[in-house]
Design a protein around this motif. Structure first.
Motif, PDB file in Angstrom:
ATOM      1  N   UNK A 189      34.796  77.112 101.124  1.00  0.00           N
ATOM      2  CA  UNK A 189      35.272  78.477 101.293  1.00  0.00           C
ATOM      3  C   UNK A 189      36.705  78.475 101.754  1.00  0.00           C
ATOM      4  N   UNK A 190      37.189  79.605 102.203  1.00  0.00           N
ATOM      5  CA  UNK A 190      38.584  79.693 102.641  1.00  0.00           C
ATOM      6  C   UNK A 190      38.815  78.925 103.940  1.00  0.00           C
ATOM      7  N   UNK A 235      43.794  85.920  99.912  1.00  0.00           N
ATOM      8  CA  UNK A 235      43.346  87.287 100.185  1.00  0.00           C
ATOM      9  C   UNK A 235      41.877  87.248 100.588  1.00  0.00           C
ATOM     10  N   UNK A 236      41.598  87.729 101.792  1.00  0.00           N
ATOM     11  CA  UNK A 236      40.243  87.759 102.329  1.00  0.00           C
ATOM     12  C   UNK A 236      39.798  89.209 102.472  1.00  0.00           C
ATOM     13  N   UNK A 237      38.692  89.547 101.836  1.00  0.00           N
ATOM     14  CA  UNK A 237      38.151  90.903 101.923  1.00  0.00           C
ATOM     15  C   UNK A 237      37.093  90.945 103.015  1.00  0.00           C
ATOM     16  N   UNK A 238      37.277  91.815 103.995  1.00  0.00           N
ATOM     17  CA  UNK A 238      36.245  92.024 105.009  1.00  0.00           C
ATOM     18  C   UNK A 238      35.148  92.871 104.378  1.00  0.00           C
ATOM     19  N   UNK A 263      30.614  80.780 110.153  1.00  0.00           N
ATOM     20  CA  UNK A 263      30.617  79.471 109.486  1.00  0.00           C
ATOM     21  C   UNK A 263      32.039  79.019 109.186  1.00  0.00           C
ATOM     22  N   UNK A 264      32.892  79.955 108.804  1.00  0.00           N
ATOM     23  CA  UNK A 264      34.290  79.597 108.532  1.00  0.00           C
ATOM     24  C   UNK A 264      34.992  79.130 109.807  1.00  0.00           C
ATOM     25  N   UNK A 265      34.681  79.770 110.917  1.00  0.00           N
ATOM     26  CA  UNK A 265      35.271  79.336 112.185  1.00  0.00           C
ATOM     27  C   UNK A 265      34.759  77.951 112.586  1.00  0.00           C
ATOM     28  N   UNK A 266      33.484  77.688 112.325  1.00  0.00           N
ATOM     29  CA  UNK A 266      32.939  76.360 112.617  1.00  0.00           C
ATOM     30  C   UNK A 266      33.633  75.298 111.764  1.00  0.00           C
ATOM     31  N   UNK A 267      33.840  75.616 110.490  1.00  0.00           N
ATOM     32  CA  UNK A 267      34.506  74.666 109.589  1.00  0.00           C
ATOM     33  C   UNK A 267      35.930  74.384 110.049  1.00  0.00           C
ATOM     34  N   UNK A 325      40.315  86.632  97.069  1.00  0.00           N
ATOM     35  CA  UNK A 325      39.899  85.259  96.777  1.00  0.00           C
ATOM     36  C   UNK A 325      38.507  84.996  97.330  1.00  0.00           C
ATOM     37  N   UNK A 326      38.209  85.630  98.458  1.00  0.00           N
ATOM     38  CA  UNK A 326      36.893  85.457  99.092  1.00  0.00           C
ATOM     39  C   UNK A 326      36.480  86.769  99.746  1.00  0.00           C
ATOM     40  N   UNK A 327      35.167  86.991  99.764  1.00  0.00           N
ATOM     41  CA  UNK A 327      34.603  88.135 100.478  1.00  0.00           C
ATOM     42  C   UNK A 327      33.896  87.593 101.711  1.00  0.00           C
TER      43      UNK A 327
END
Length: 300
Positions: free
Chosen positions: A240-241, A206-209, A219-223, A267-269
């Motif tokens: 992170x996610x 679950x990702x909260x915008x 950063x998540x897209x780079x990862x 799970x992550x914001x």
């Protein structure tokens, strides 16, 4: 002239006819709840409704469209609509009749009375979804339609609206989806506590915008890109996610954002970085950016 391989019904010309009044009532929530029907307006929405109708019948399910009403001018301009309507009832009507039925000030020559599709959360989770869009008390019909359209464009598996969100079959919301309402399952009125529990049980992150989130979407897209280019042994550590994992994005109320219990359930914001001077992004725009980030990672 309209024939679609059959004899047309008599032209409907009385805007005060009972059939016209019943269709017009579908602009109200109480009539939609009572009848289980709603109104789709305009060529694009009706086209997608008719395509969905044909697919449902082919699959042995109930059709989506109960009946459609169009002006001769509309059918002359877009003859494919008459062809698509061969498996339902299509009635010719005057501009005055269409104006009496439709919610818009200037109807576009065709409307369809459609059945409300009611998939359950069980149905959605049984299909092992990879990407879900969840509206948490999103109340503006335009924003809701935009999010649903973005979810459809990003290839999401379903859209879920929690209790107190707008009725997605509101005429303005239907128009805002531009036909996407007929492309993917939409589950409405879901209790958020139950939803978050079920998502975790299904192994869905679950990702909260959240504009104040500790995770940066860029950063998540780079990862994600680095993991794709690296071997498992050389992949960067997980901080992170993983956008490529099955995920459900939470999008909050236009004024207050996500409630505290919704943020705690995530799970992550995740924050969408703002590089200019704007205070924040509209929820529909933020949803588009977030859903496409996940879609890109999942479809590489």
């Amino acid at each position: 002239m309209f024939d679609a391989g059959r004899s047309p019904a008599p032209l409907m010309s009385n805007p005060r006819a009972d059939r016209v009044k019943e269709a017009a009532k579908l602009a109200g929530r109480s009539a939609r709840l009572k009848t289980g029907r709603f109104l789709a307006e305009g060529p694009q929405a009706v086209r997608e409704a008719l395509i969905a109708h044909r697919a449902a019948l082919t699959g042995g399910r109930h059709g989506v469209v109960v009946e459609a009403y169009a002006t001769q001018a509309c059918l002359d301009r877009l003859p494919e609509l008459a062809e698509l309507a061969e498996q339902t009832t299509l009635r010719l009507a005057t501009d005055e009749v269409l104006a009496a039925m439709a919610d818009t000030v200037t109807p576009q020559g065709i409307v369809a009375v459609c059945r409300i599709q009611s998939p359950s959360l069980d149905d959605v989770l049984a299909a092992r979804p990879k990407l879900l869009a969840v509206m948490c008390e999103v109340r503006d019909p335009g924003n809701a339609g935009t999010i649903l359209r973005a979810a459809d464009s990003a290839g999401a598996d379903a859209v879920i609206l929690t209790a107190s969100s707008v009725d997605i079959h509101n005429p303005k919301a239907v128009r805002s989806t531009v036909g996407s309402l007929f492309h993917l399952p939409v589950v409405s009125g879901v209790n958020f506590a139950e939803l978050s529990s079920r998502l975790h049980e299904a192994g869905i992150t679950i990702l909260a915008a959240d504009g104040y989130g500790s995770q940066d979407l860029d950063a998540l897209q780079d990862s994600s890109a680095l993991r794709r280019l690296s071997s498992a042994a050389d992949a960067p550590g997980e901080a992170g996610p993983r956008l490529e994992d099955p995920s459900a994005w939470l999008f909050g109320n236009e004024a207050q954002g996500l409630a505290e219990d919704e943020l705690e359930a995530a799970d992550y914001r995740v924050a969408v970085p703002v590089y200019g001077q704007a205070e924040s992004l509209n929820v529909g725009t933020a949803a588009t950016v977030c859903l496409y980030a996940s879609a890109r990672a999942q479809n590489r």
